[in-house]
Design a protein around this motif. Structure first.
Motif, mmCIF file in Angstrom:
data_model
loop_
_atom_site.group_PDB
_atom_site.id
_atom_site.type_symbol
_atom_site.label_atom_id
_atom_site.label_comp_id
_atom_site.label_asym_id
_atom_site.label_seq_id
_atom_site.Cartn_x
_atom_site.Cartn_y
_atom_site.Cartn_z
ATOM 1 N N ALA A 1 0.834 -1.209 0.000
ATOM 2 C CA ALA A 1 0.000 0.000 0.000
ATOM 3 C C ALA A 1 0.868 1.258 0.000
ATOM 4 O O ALA A 1 0.544 2.231 -0.695
ATOM 5 C CB ALA A 1 -0.920 -0.002 1.217
ATOM 6 N N GLY A 2 1.961 1.251 0.737
ATOM 7 C CA GLY A 2 2.869 2.398 0.734
ATOM 8 C C GLY A 2 3.473 2.631 -0.635
ATOM 9 O O GLY A 2 3.622 3.780 -1.082
ATOM 10 N N MET B 1 2.055 1.820 -3.479
ATOM 11 C CA MET B 1 0.986 2.355 -4.330
ATOM 12 C C MET B 1 0.780 3.842 -4.086
ATOM 13 O O MET B 1 0.631 4.624 -5.033
ATOM 14 C CB MET B 1 -0.324 1.601 -4.082
ATOM 15 C CG MET B 1 -0.376 0.254 -4.727
ATOM 16 S SD MET B 1 -1.930 -0.611 -4.431
ATOM 17 C CE MET B 1 -3.128 0.550 -4.988
ATOM 18 N N VAL B 2 0.759 4.243 -2.831
ATOM 19 C CA VAL B 2 0.588 5.666 -2.498
ATOM 20 C C VAL B 2 1.746 6.481 -3.057
ATOM 21 O O VAL B 2 1.544 7.555 -3.615
ATOM 22 C CB VAL B 2 0.458 5.851 -0.966
ATOM 23 C CG1 VAL B 2 0.563 7.309 -0.585
ATOM 24 C CG2 VAL B 2 -0.845 5.252 -0.467
ATOM 25 N N TYR B 3 2.948 5.956 -2.937
ATOM 26 C CA TYR B 3 4.121 6.653 -3.471
ATOM 27 C C TYR B 3 4.003 6.842 -4.984
ATOM 28 O O TYR B 3 4.269 7.932 -5.502
ATOM 29 C CB TYR B 3 5.389 5.878 -3.128
ATOM 30 C CG TYR B 3 6.627 6.451 -3.765
ATOM 31 C CD1 TYR B 3 7.198 7.621 -3.281
ATOM 32 C CD2 TYR B 3 7.219 5.835 -4.864
ATOM 33 C CE1 TYR B 3 8.335 8.161 -3.865
ATOM 34 C CE2 TYR B 3 8.345 6.370 -5.454
ATOM 35 C CZ TYR B 3 8.890 7.526 -4.949
ATOM 36 O OH TYR B 3 10.005 8.059 -5.535
ATOM 37 N N ARG B 4 3.599 5.792 -5.700
ATOM 38 C CA ARG B 4 3.464 5.902 -7.156
ATOM 39 C C ARG B 4 2.387 6.905 -7.538
ATOM 40 O O ARG B 4 2.557 7.684 -8.476
ATOM 41 C CB ARG B 4 3.127 4.544 -7.763
ATOM 42 C CG ARG B 4 4.319 3.647 -7.903
ATOM 43 C CD ARG B 4 3.969 2.453 -8.736
ATOM 44 N NE ARG B 4 2.790 1.788 -8.203
ATOM 45 C CZ ARG B 4 2.755 0.562 -7.749
ATOM 46 N NH1 ARG B 4 3.834 -0.159 -7.765
ATOM 47 N NH2 ARG B 4 1.653 0.045 -7.283
ATOM 48 N N ILE B 5 1.268 6.908 -6.813
ATOM 49 C CA ILE B 5 0.183 7.844 -7.120
ATOM 50 C C ILE B 5 0.617 9.276 -6.837
ATOM 51 O O ILE B 5 0.398 10.172 -7.647
ATOM 52 C CB ILE B 5 -1.085 7.478 -6.329
ATOM 53 C CG1 ILE B 5 -1.668 6.173 -6.860
ATOM 54 C CG2 ILE B 5 -2.112 8.599 -6.403
ATOM 55 C CD1 ILE B 5 -2.777 5.595 -6.015
ATOM 56 N N LEU B 6 1.258 9.502 -5.689
ATOM 57 C CA LEU B 6 1.706 10.856 -5.353
ATOM 58 C C LEU B 6 2.809 11.333 -6.291
ATOM 59 O O LEU B 6 2.860 12.514 -6.642
ATOM 60 C CB LEU B 6 2.174 10.920 -3.908
ATOM 61 C CG LEU B 6 1.085 10.750 -2.850
ATOM 62 C CD1 LEU B 6 1.693 10.774 -1.467
ATOM 63 C CD2 LEU B 6 0.015 11.804 -2.998
#
Length: 74
Positions: free
Chosen positions: A53-54, A56-61
């Motif tokens: 999940a971390g 994924m959040v990094y890629r989105i941000l």
């Protein structure tokens, strides 16, 4: 990108230490052995989910910060 490999190594160390705790607590004759074993099994499922999940959040941000300067109307 240079941070990816050290984070992967850190994640591997954390997951392996969870498995070591699970094995040691399984063979321990302590009254808390079952509790430690269940915590280690639970952590061996939850910790990789948090790492995923971390990521994924990094890629989105990272993707959103790259689009900040562009004009969507063009």
């Amino acid at each position: 990108m240079k941070l990816k490999r050290p984070l992967a190594i850190l994640g591997l160390i954390v997951i392996l230490s969870i498995y070591v705790i699970a094995i040691v607590s399984a063979f321990s004759h302590s009254p808390q052995a079952a509790t430690w074993l269940m915590a280690a099994v639970f952590s061996s499922v939850i910790v990789p989910i948090f790492f995923y999940a971390g990521g994924m959040v990094y890629r989105i941000l990272k993707r959103e910060s790259g689009n900040k300067g562009s004009d969507p109307n063009q």
